[in-house]
Design an enzyme around this catalytic site. Structure first.
Site, PDB file in Angstrom:
ATOM      1  N   ASP A   8       0.781  -1.157   0.071  1.00 55.91           N
ATOM      2  CA  ASP A   8       0.017   0.062   0.078  1.00 55.91           C
ATOM      3  C   ASP A   8       0.804   1.152  -0.007  1.00 55.91           C
ATOM      4  O   ASP A   8       2.140   1.220   0.452  1.00 55.91           O
ATOM      5  CB  ASP A   8      -0.727   0.001   1.101  1.00 55.91           C
ATOM      6  CG  ASP A   8      -2.145   1.033   1.170  1.00 55.91           C
ATOM      7  OD1 ASP A   8      -2.366   1.518   0.096  1.00 55.91           O
ATOM      8  OD2 ASP A   8      -2.741   1.387   2.003  1.00 55.91           O
ATOM      9  N   HIS A  35      -8.988  -0.093   2.842  1.00 54.37           N
ATOM     10  CA  HIS A  35      -9.777   0.379   3.826  1.00 54.37           C
ATOM     11  C   HIS A  35     -11.116  -0.477   3.973  1.00 54.37           C
ATOM     12  O   HIS A  35     -11.964   0.216   4.462  1.00 54.37           O
ATOM     13  CB  HIS A  35     -10.094   1.860   3.610  1.00 54.37           C
ATOM     14  CG  HIS A  35      -8.648   2.635   3.587  1.00 54.37           C
ATOM     15  ND1 HIS A  35      -7.773   2.623   4.442  1.00 54.37           N
ATOM     16  CD2 HIS A  35      -8.412   3.184   2.417  1.00 54.37           C
ATOM     17  CE1 HIS A  35      -6.769   3.373   3.696  1.00 54.37           C
ATOM     18  NE2 HIS A  35      -7.073   3.683   2.609  1.00 54.37           N
ATOM     19  N   ASP A  77      -1.158  -0.381   5.028  1.00 59.51           N
ATOM     20  CA  ASP A  77      -1.613   1.273   5.269  1.00 59.51           C
ATOM     21  C   ASP A  77      -0.993   1.904   6.575  1.00 59.51           C
ATOM     22  O   ASP A  77      -0.468   2.823   6.381  1.00 59.51           O
ATOM     23  CB  ASP A  77      -3.225   1.353   5.367  1.00 59.51           C
ATOM     24  CG  ASP A  77      -3.642   2.967   5.618  1.00 59.51           C
ATOM     25  OD1 ASP A  77      -3.395   3.510   4.514  1.00 59.51           O
ATOM     26  OD2 ASP A  77      -4.471   2.839   6.495  1.00 59.51           O
TER      27      ASP A  77
END
Length: 169
Positions: A18, A138, A148
Site C-alpha cells: 500500500d 480500507h 496502510d
C-alpha cells in the site's frame, strides 16, 4: 498463469502493498508485507516501509510493489495484492505493454507519468512469476490494513527521503 497449488521449485511468496500520502502531492510513504511459508508450515513475515518528503500516492503504490519484489533474493512465484487500481489495471489490462510500445505515451498521446518507476517495475517483474490481485482498500483486509499503517507511519516519521523521480514528473 499459475495457481499457488502447483508444484514448484521456486519459493512461493505472498506480497501485500500500500502507498499513502498526506496531500497529493505531499508527504508520502509505502508499506509492504512479505510472507513466506516454510516447509514446517510456519509463515515468516517481513515488513518494509519508507517515507518521503514530497511525492504522490500513485508513486508510493508503485514503489511499495517494486521494493517488495526487489527484496526477494531468488526468483519466486509471487501473489502480489494491492488496493491500487493504477498498478493492477496497468498490468492486468496490459496498459504497460501499450505504453512501452508507444514510447511511454498513453492512448491519448500524453506522456505516461512515473516512467522511472514503471521501468523499474518491469525490470524486477522479469525475475519472478507474479499474479497481481486487487483488494478494496480500507475494507478490513488484514494485510492491506497493516500496509496502510506502515505507509502512514512512514510519512509521519522522521528522516524522510527525497523522491527524486517525483521532481522529474
Amino acid at each position: 498463469m499459475y495457481t499457488m497449488e502447483q508444484e514448484t521449485t521456486k519459493p512461493i511468496v505472498e506480497i501485500y502493498t500500500d502507498g499513502a500520502c498526506s496531500g497529493n502531492p505531499g508527504r508520502g510513504g509505502y508499506g509492504a508485507v512479505l510472507r513466506y511459508k516454510k516447509n514446517d508450515g510456519v509463515y515468516v513475515s517481513k515488513e518494509l516501509s519508507e517515507g518521503f518528503e514530497t511525492t504522490t500516492n500513485n508513486r508510493m503504490e508503485l514503489l511499495a510493489s517494486i521494493v517488495a519484489l526487489e527484496t526477494l533474493k531468488t526468483p519466486c512465484k509471487v501473489t502480489l495484492t494491492s488496493d491500487s487500481k493504477y498498478l493492477i489495471d496497468a498490468i492486468e489490462k496490459k496498459w504497460i505493454e501499450s505504453w512501452v510500445k508507444n514510447n511511454w505515451r498513453t492512448a491519448g498521446k500524453k506522456p505516461v507519468k512515473n516512467v522511472d518507476l514503471w521501468k523499474r517495475l518491469i525490470d524486477v517483474m522479469e525475475k519472478h512469476e507474479i499474479k497481481f490481485v486487487w483488494v478494496k482498500g480500507h475494507n478490513g483486509h488484514e494485510f492491506n490494513e497493516i500496509c496502510d499503517k506502515l505507509a502512514v507511519n512512514a510519512y509521519n516519521g522522521e528522516n524522510l527521503k527525497t523522491d527524486s523521480g517525483f521532481e522529474q514528473n
